[in-house]
Scaffold this motif. Sequence first.
Motif, PDB file in Angstrom:
ATOM      1  N   PRO A 147       0.792  -0.892   0.019  1.00 47.67           N
ATOM      2  CA  PRO A 147      -0.208  -0.100   0.066  1.00 47.67           C
ATOM      3  C   PRO A 147       0.847   1.013   0.414  1.00 47.67           C
ATOM      4  CG  PRO A 147       0.382  -0.705   2.183  1.00 47.67           C
ATOM      5  CD  PRO A 147       0.980  -1.906   1.515  1.00 47.67           C
ATOM      6  N   ALA A 176      -3.107   3.782   2.744  1.00 51.78           N
ATOM      7  CA  ALA A 176      -3.782   2.740   3.133  1.00 51.78           C
ATOM      8  C   ALA A 176      -4.537   3.350   4.041  1.00 51.78           C
ATOM      9  CB  ALA A 176      -3.288   1.782   3.382  1.00 51.78           C
ATOM     10  N   GLY A 212      -1.399  -0.216  -4.111  1.00 56.26           N
ATOM     11  CA  GLY A 212      -1.683  -1.618  -4.067  1.00 56.26           C
ATOM     12  C   GLY A 212      -3.427  -0.781  -4.399  1.00 56.26           C
ATOM     13  N   TRP A 222      -7.415  -3.244  -2.946  1.00 63.16           N
ATOM     14  CA  TRP A 222      -5.575  -4.093  -2.411  1.00 63.16           C
ATOM     15  C   TRP A 222      -6.204  -5.418  -3.340  1.00 63.16           C
ATOM     16  CZ3 TRP A 222      -1.388  -5.480  -1.184  1.00 63.16           C
ATOM     17  CH2 TRP A 222      -0.804  -4.647  -0.800  1.00 63.16           C
TER      18      TRP A 222
END
Length: 367
Positions: free
Chosen positions: A319, A352, A337, A360
């Motif tokens: 991420p 993230a 991600g 993701w």
Amino acid sequence: MLRVLTLSTLFPDASRPNFGQFVAKQTAALAAQPDVAVRVVAPVGLPPWALARFTHPALAALPNHETWADLDVRRPRFTTLPGTGGRWHAAALTRALVPVLDAVRRDFAFDVIDASFFFPDGPAAVALGRRYGVPVSIKARGADIHHWGHAPATAAQVRGAGAAADGLLAVCGAMRDDMAAIGMPAARIRVHHTGIDADRFRPGDRAALKAGLGVDGPLVVSLGALIPRKGHDIVIDAVARLPAVALRIAGEGPEAARLAAHAARLGVADRVTLLGGVAHDALPDLLAAADVMALASSSEGLANAWVESIACGTPIVIPDAGGAREVVTRPAAGREGSGRWVSPGSDGAQRASPARAQAWRRSICVI
């Protein structure tokens, strides 16, 4: 001769050989420098003794003083009180260290205290630096800022240590920014990137290494403690959508049973293997065997797993957390991600969060 006292609650021991390996490696490299002498104090936090004997018997049984990786290491105990949110950890650590450091100074008059984690090490190091009249340096790594630097019971202590320390280090530029965001003096923070042993972490014969693992198709590795923040369940979800792809998860922690049950529920228990703790010396072959190293952490500083994987020639899927943009700087290194390639200064990237789990899964599926 510069005499350095390294203070770190993140340091490996016989019961946790993989714990804080990055600190041990960094400290050993420092000790190998000409005209530098190092002593290590690696405190062990335990609940009150009557409870510790039952809840943490291996930690309670550790020697108080030993040689670890050619380093002189003392392991004093300090009391951690459950249910207090860490409020008293630094004070308890400081009290426990005074007699230890008084003894150390009799034959090792250290010139500086090097604290390798911000909490509770940082506030204790500042108090001890004042006691002994020596400067203090504190290094921020990740959870010490992202968790302890924001938790109600400890945030003020972390900020205070950052303001009082003579030197501040961050594992990446993003961590420096996070430190500054909670009030630490940005001008005094130096970035000290996570390093790797390039003689050990390097590409290998991927097909042969896979065969040694009993894998004959695509392989994804996820490396990190089995805790919610590392997002291993997201990687399992993604691999469940990729027929014939195997997943090996290396790490220990309280999420092991839940992750195994999750893989079974998705019908991929035969393709997902929880390896448990993997010795640090065995990690290069595991990472070099993988086609992708995927780690879906919700927060990081600059994860060792990232740089070690890339050094092994294995691209990473991570991420946009912490220092991700300082590691994945070109498509060959990996992927962020959301599905976008990460490059320094790229626009529109998001941090993230749990809400990005679906993105993701899609990202890993296209690798």
